[in-house]
Motif scaffolding. Sequence first.
Motif, PDB file in Angstrom:
ATOM      1  N   GLY A 273       1.941   5.232  -0.798  1.00  0.00           N
ATOM      2  CA  GLY A 273       1.384   6.577  -0.836  1.00  0.00           C
ATOM      3  C   GLY A 273       2.210   7.535  -0.002  1.00  0.00           C
TER       4      GLY A 273
ATOM      5  N   ILE B 266      -2.418   4.910  -2.794  1.00  0.00           N
ATOM      6  CA  ILE B 266      -3.426   5.715  -2.119  1.00  0.00           C
ATOM      7  C   ILE B 266      -2.895   7.150  -2.007  1.00  0.00           C
TER       8      ILE B 266
ATOM      9  N   THR C  79       2.743  -1.075   4.261  1.00  0.00           N
ATOM     10  CA  THR C  79       2.598   0.290   3.766  1.00  0.00           C
ATOM     11  C   THR C  79       3.989   0.870   3.592  1.00  0.00           C
ATOM     12  N   THR C  80       4.121   1.722   2.631  1.00  0.00           N
ATOM     13  CA  THR C  80       5.420   2.343   2.400  1.00  0.00           C
ATOM     14  C   THR C  80       5.232   3.627   1.602  1.00  0.00           C
ATOM     15  N   HIS C  81       6.160   4.561   1.769  1.00  0.00           N
ATOM     16  CA  HIS C  81       6.165   5.680   0.838  1.00  0.00           C
ATOM     17  C   HIS C  81       7.370   5.612  -0.093  1.00  0.00           C
TER      18      HIS C  81
ATOM     19  N   ASP D 266       3.407  -1.624   9.065  1.00  0.00           N
ATOM     20  CA  ASP D 266       3.193  -0.210   8.786  1.00  0.00           C
ATOM     21  C   ASP D 266       4.552   0.475   8.652  1.00  0.00           C
ATOM     22  N   GLU D 267       4.896   0.855   7.432  1.00  0.00           N
ATOM     23  CA  GLU D 267       6.179   1.529   7.152  1.00  0.00           C
ATOM     24  C   GLU D 267       7.357   0.807   7.830  1.00  0.00           C
TER      25      GLU D 267
ATOM     26  N   ASN E 122      -4.303   0.026  -8.489  1.00  0.00           N
ATOM     27  CA  ASN E 122      -4.262  -1.261  -7.803  1.00  0.00           C
ATOM     28  C   ASN E 122      -3.945  -2.303  -8.853  1.00  0.00           C
TER      29      ASN E 122
ATOM     30  N   LYS F  87      -2.696   5.763   4.840  1.00  0.00           N
ATOM     31  CA  LYS F  87      -2.221   4.382   4.982  1.00  0.00           C
ATOM     32  C   LYS F  87      -2.374   3.877   6.417  1.00  0.00           C
ATOM     33  N   SER F  88      -1.880   4.654   7.362  1.00  0.00           N
ATOM     34  CA  SER F  88      -1.956   4.212   8.765  1.00  0.00           C
ATOM     35  C   SER F  88      -3.394   4.133   9.236  1.00  0.00           C
TER      36      SER F  88
ATOM     37  N   LEU G  85       0.881  -1.163   0.000  1.00  0.00           N
ATOM     38  CA  LEU G  85       0.000   0.000   0.000  1.00  0.00           C
ATOM     39  C   LEU G  85       0.924   1.220   0.000  1.00  0.00           C
TER      40      LEU G  85
END
Length: 229
Positions: A42, A211, A194-196, A163-164, A219, A48-49, A40
């Motif tokens: 963004g 996102i 999740t990651t940026h 999460d990250e 997706n 995300k969180s 995920l």
Amino acid sequence: SPAIAIRDLVKRYSGEKGSEGKLALKGVSFDVPEGGIFGLLGPNGAGKSTLINILAGLVTKTSGSAEIWGFDIDEQTRNAKRSIGIVPQEIVFDPFFTPFEVLENQGGYYGIAKRLRRSEALLKAVHLADKRDAYARTLSGGMKRRLLIAKAMVHSPPILILDEPTAGVDVELRKLLWELVTDLNQDGVTVVLTTHYLEEAEQLCDRIAIINHGELIANKPTRELVDMA
Ligand code: ADP
Ligand code: ADP
């Protein structure tokens, strides 16, 4: 059926008195297929969180629905929660607990009988066997992150959500964390992270959802997404 099914998920945080709160998720829908590594992706503030925290039962959704491993998060909350392990961003350990104690306590929390706990094996899996009895306060940041992954796997959930996982870590630790995630996935665990970092998503994930401002804007299988860029 998918590992996770998210439908029209909306989250509006409560605002200050009289003001409208932040609309963090604006009606997000997607499936996480079973067995893969799902990214995920963004920028900061995308939502995300918020999404992860709704799945974890830490944030209440405004509307929409989510199923984890076929369990509705509202109707079958206990089973839904037991089907995921969450690796949070924040690292909080009691400084005078040892990695072994952290995992044993978590096993106790889930009501797993002592003889059925897997603390030693989990420590080995995250390369912390030699730190079994060290105080958590003496562990490096990287060791603590690995311990968090082991802790999330104590109840053997079919899905692991991170999460990250590599925010602010150096290249070497990032590679090690990627390896751990890949190993778990090869053992059959469905992974969501999740990651940026686009690069992280590309290298690690077989499917990527993007996102932005609380909306899902892509997706796709990673290969298709990379071909577009
Ligand atoms: P809700 O009850 O709607 O879930 P929370 O209890 O999560 O809302 O949030 C309460 C307050 O915490 C918010 O109104 C906000 O002022 C503050 N807050 C907490 N985390 C954040 C954040 N990441 N960004 C902005 N505000 C935050
Ligand atoms: P990301 O994890 O992608 O960085 P978040 O889910 O943390 O995004 O945040 C999405 C939006 O919701 C941001 O604008 C953030 O400031 C806001 N937000 C997050 N938590 C809260 C909160 N508890 N109260 C109010 N606003 C929040």
